[in-house]
Design a protein around this motif. Structure first.
Motif, PDB file in Angstrom:
ATOM      1  N   ASP A   6       0.839  -1.155  -0.020  1.00 45.60           N
ATOM      2  CA  ASP A   6       0.071   0.224   0.027  1.00 45.60           C
ATOM      3  C   ASP A   6       0.865   0.929  -0.034  1.00 45.60           C
TER       4      ASP A   6
ATOM      5  N   SER B 221      -4.060   2.812  -2.045  1.00 46.99           N
ATOM      6  CA  SER B 221      -3.681   2.566  -3.479  1.00 46.99           C
ATOM      7  C   SER B 221      -4.445   1.928  -4.415  1.00 46.99           C
TER       8      SER B 221
ATOM      9  N   ASP C 176      -2.978  -6.344  -5.682  1.00 47.22           N
ATOM     10  CA  ASP C 176      -3.151  -6.583  -4.102  1.00 47.22           C
ATOM     11  C   ASP C 176      -4.219  -7.396  -3.861  1.00 47.22           C
TER      12      ASP C 176
ATOM     13  N   CYS D 170      -7.289  -0.660  -0.504  1.00 47.97           N
ATOM     14  CA  CYS D 170      -6.667   0.065   0.323  1.00 47.97           C
ATOM     15  C   CYS D 170      -6.358   1.432  -0.408  1.00 47.97           C
TER      16      CYS D 170
END
Length: 437
Positions: free
Chosen positions: A347, A375, A369, A373
């Motif tokens: 992140d 990001s 990912d 999050c």
């Protein structure tokens, strides 16, 4: 189904004694032997907020797309960029990181990883001085004096003291804690400091001065009296510490971000390494970094033997360059020196300064990912990740730079990919096809 001897993919400790009871039918998981951080990570396998579908952002709106559509858009972003940036996070295998490095090299981009915003200065100090190291097993079996410098191990790496550092019974330390002296060097009174036999509560940002004074004492000289005011540590206590080290059979020093992030940065590490080398004229002594992320040491090892540099690799000239402060993550984003980003298993938005994070959100970004999050929220393309050591096999490097092979206890939840390495290989194939076309 119960699975034993599973490797935990959270911190650099890479504990290999975790026991998992996974009930796929009811969607439950029970974890034993892991710390709180490890237990939370294993629960991601059955978590309701797991990322399970690729998404893209179009006209400010996020929508689900097919796996192939997401890869196509990701490849377009990377190929059309003049200077793409690859942040290859440490929460995945060396195998996945290697493919990411090869894509960055192929496109003439820049590759970096977590060390750049944590133990980067430690790695730079090792480059300057070399390191007297040892495996965690050596420290467990031999060390009768443990020094935690600039780290609160009890809270940041909860099982280090019980598995490697202070409490385990080793071959020459059969009584565990009773055969060891524990020293903590920290400006704060932490739980680790409270559990120590000696706490050197130095003034903030005086690590270099204290190390210099200890080095001076080790060489039989008297430190300048001003060092007491600068560090807040009496010279008599410094002399006591050096004598305790010299009288020990094996001293294991573990440094944290408190050393590499205070004034002096990599020079603190450099003088600490030189101190340890000199200490070996009197007794066995080694030093190691407590690496917070599970495979951050792996990226440093991988990048070093592939390209000669541990992080901040710049391929824009057709060959690898390395200049921390210029070719590293925060500096590139702050100077607006890249025009697209690929962020994998980290992140990044949540761990860099606001101006760098703002620019990262402004440029085309691809995220790989396992969970939502900051990001992934700012990304133009999101590729769901596979959880290493749980859903696929591969290699981590432990905090003592020992490679650890891990095997999964369940399968990838995606029919399109078996691992993050597989995802990156698919992406690389599309990048090559578009580039050659």
């Amino acid at each position: 189904m119960v699975y034993k001897n599973i490797i935990c993919p959270v911190c650099g400790g890479s504990c290999d004694d975790v026991q998992v009871n996974l009930d796929k039918e009811n969607g439950t998981i029970d974890v034993q032997n892991a710390c709180k951080m490890g237990s939370a990570k294993f629960k991601e396998v059955v978590s309701h907020h797991r990322l399970l579908k690729p998404t893209i952002r179009e006209n400010g709106k996020v929508k689900d797309v097919s796996w192939d559509e997401a890869l196509e858009m990701a490849a377009d972003i990377l190929v059309n960029a003049k200077k793409p940036f690859f942040f290859l996070g440490s929460e995945t295998s060396c195998e996945a990181q290697e493919v990411g490095l090869h894509i960055a090299e192929y496109l003439g981009g820049i590759a970096d990883s977590n060390a750049t915003i944590c133990h980067g200065p430690t790695v730079m100090g090792i480059q300057e001085s070399g390191m007297v190291g040892a495996t965690a097993g050596q420290a467990k079996n031999r060390a009768d004096m443990i020094v935690y410098w600039g780290v609160n191990a009890l809270e940041s790496m909860p099982r280090h003291m019980s598995r490697y550092g202070v409490f385990p019974r080793g071959y020459w330390t059969k009584r565990g804690r009773f055969d060891r002296t524990m020293v903590t060097v920290d400006p704060r009174v932490t739980p680790t400091a409270a559990a120590s036999d000696l706490h050197l509560q130095l003034n903030p940002n005086s690590d270099y001065e204290l190390l210099s004074a200890l080095f001076t004492i080790l060489n039989g000289k008297e430190p300048h009296p001003s060092v007491e005011e600068i560090t807040g540590i009496p010279i008599s206590v410094m002399k006591q510490t050096v004598e305790m080290m010299k009288e020990s059979n094996f001293v294991a020093i573990y440094v944290g971000l408190g050393v590499s992030s205070s004034y002096g940065k990599h020079r603190n590490i450099e003088i600490a390494l030189n101190f340890v080398k000199e200490m070996n004229n009197y007794t066995k002594c080694n030093i190691g970094a407590l690496r917070g992320h599970c495979n951050v040491a792996g990226f440093n090892q991988l990048a070093s033997y592939l390209y000669g540099y541990p992080f901040g690799l710049d391929f824009t000239k057709g060959y690898p360059r390395y200049n921390p402060g210029e070719t590293t993550c925060v500096d590139l984003l702050r100077e607006k020196d890249v025009d697209a980003a690929f962020v994998m298993c980290a992140d990044l938005m949540d761990h860099i300064p606001a101006d760098s994070a703002q620019y990262l959100a402004d440029i085309p970004m691809i995220c790989l990912d396992i969970a939502p999050c900051p990001s992934t929220t700012a990304a133009d393309v999101v590729l769901p990740g596979v959880i290493d050591a749980m859903e696929c096999d591969g290699t981590f490097y432990r905090l003592d730079n020992v490679p650890v092979y891990f095997e999964p206890f369940t399968d990838s939840p995606f029919s399109e990919t078996k691992s993050n390495e597989d995802t990156l290989k698919q992406l690389f194939a599309k990048v090559k096809a578009k580039k050659e076309a």
